[in-house]
Scaffold this motif. Structure first.
Motif: not given
Ligand SMILES: Nc1ncnc2c1ncn2[C@@H]1O[C@H](COP(=O)(O)OP(=O)(O)O)[C@@H](O)[C@H]1O
Ligand SMILES: [Mg+2]
Length: 262
Positions: A200-211, A222-231
């Motif tokens: 689940d894409v939204d779950e991955a973004i909402f929770l992660g520091d990096r996806v 294949k891709r390491i996506q940092p999630v820029p949203f503050p906590r």
């Protein structure tokens, strides 16, 4: 109040093949990644791409064909209480109460006195908001409650790392959102490292520091996506344009990967 957790997990050039009746199946092609202590990593990929396999390898539940996995610089050779697992299906023992399920691992190891183990259970029951359910049996609980108990049970063993394989996959959408927020709250108050598998894409973004986005089988990161949203993050975050943009980008990528296996 977050304590430091320096325990780094390094996956290096790992290949995993399974011997099946119809020959060798390559589940993971050479893949590498590093997970830092205290990080929340989400592992995102299409069904069948090797997410569970990679998670089980990190947990020491699966051997590797090639490459290496080290935790704290030491090669992993099998399961360890430092790396606790939570699965999608409900894995509580039906004949034990909630409290007994949580202390089960501690009881096996005779860790502390039975009073101390009960205290540990109650501390985690409190954390997951189920203090009133200590004496209930799993059949008396909803799916979401069972998964909360499974999380408490994993935490009670005090692992450095929590490995979660689509733990909310069987829950209804509303419960799932509440579980995501609860998990974030728990994680924010600890020094645990979490590796959380989801498709689940939204779950991955909402929770992660990096996806960590995986390719289709044979899988690799294949891709390491940092999630820029503050906590701390609240569910309203999902409505922001920045969140939606990132979600679209990852959804497109996932669709492309899924279509290769379709
Ligand atoms: N024990 C096994 N024996 C044979 N093949 C397996 C085994 N476990 C997984 N696989 C295969 O490896 C691939 C990846 O599986 P898995 O890690 O479960 O994917 P995911 O969790 O991303 O859905 C799949 O093709 C699956 O059939
Ligand atoms: Mg899986």
């Amino acid at each position: 109040m977050t304590k430091t957790n320096q325990s780094e997990l390094v996956v290096k050039d790992v290949v995993k093949q399974f011997q099946t009746k119809s020959g060798l199946v390559t589940a993971l092609s050479e893949t590498s990644c590093t997970i830092n202590g205290g990080e929340f990593i989400t592992l995102l990929g299409p069904s069948g791409c090797g997410k569970s396999t990679l998670l089980r390898i990190i947990g020491g539940l699966e051997t590797i064909t090639q490459g290496s996995v080290t935790f704290d610089g030491v090669p992993t050779t099998g399961p360890s209480r430092e790396r606790g697992m939570v699965f999608q299906s409900y894995t509580l023992f039906p004949w034990l109460t909630v409290e007994e399920n949580i202390t089960f691992g501690l009881d096996l190891e005779s860790k502390g006195s039975s009073k101390e183990r009960k205290e540990v259970a109650h501390r985690y029951l409190d954390l997951i908001g189920l203090s009133d359910f200590a004496k209930k049996y799993p059949t008396q609980l909803s799916g979401g409650m069972k998964q909360r108990v499974a999380i408490a049970r994993a935490l009670a063993a005090e692992p450095k790392m929590l490995l979660m394989d689509e733990p909310f996959g069987a829950l209804d959408a509303q419960t799932r959102l509440l579980m995501q927020e609860m998990l974030l709250k728990i994680w924010e108050g600890t020094n645990k490292t979490i590796v959380f598998v989801t498709h689940d894409v939204d779950e991955a973004i909402f929770l992660g520091d990096r996806v960590f986005v995986m390719s289709s089988r044979p899988g690799r990161v294949k891709r390491i996506q940092p999630v820029p949203f503050p906590r701390p993050r609240q569910y309203e975050l999902k409505r922001t344009q920045e969140f939606v943009d990132l979600s679209i980008s990852l959804t497109d990528e996932l669709r492309e990967e899924s279509s290769k296996m379709f």
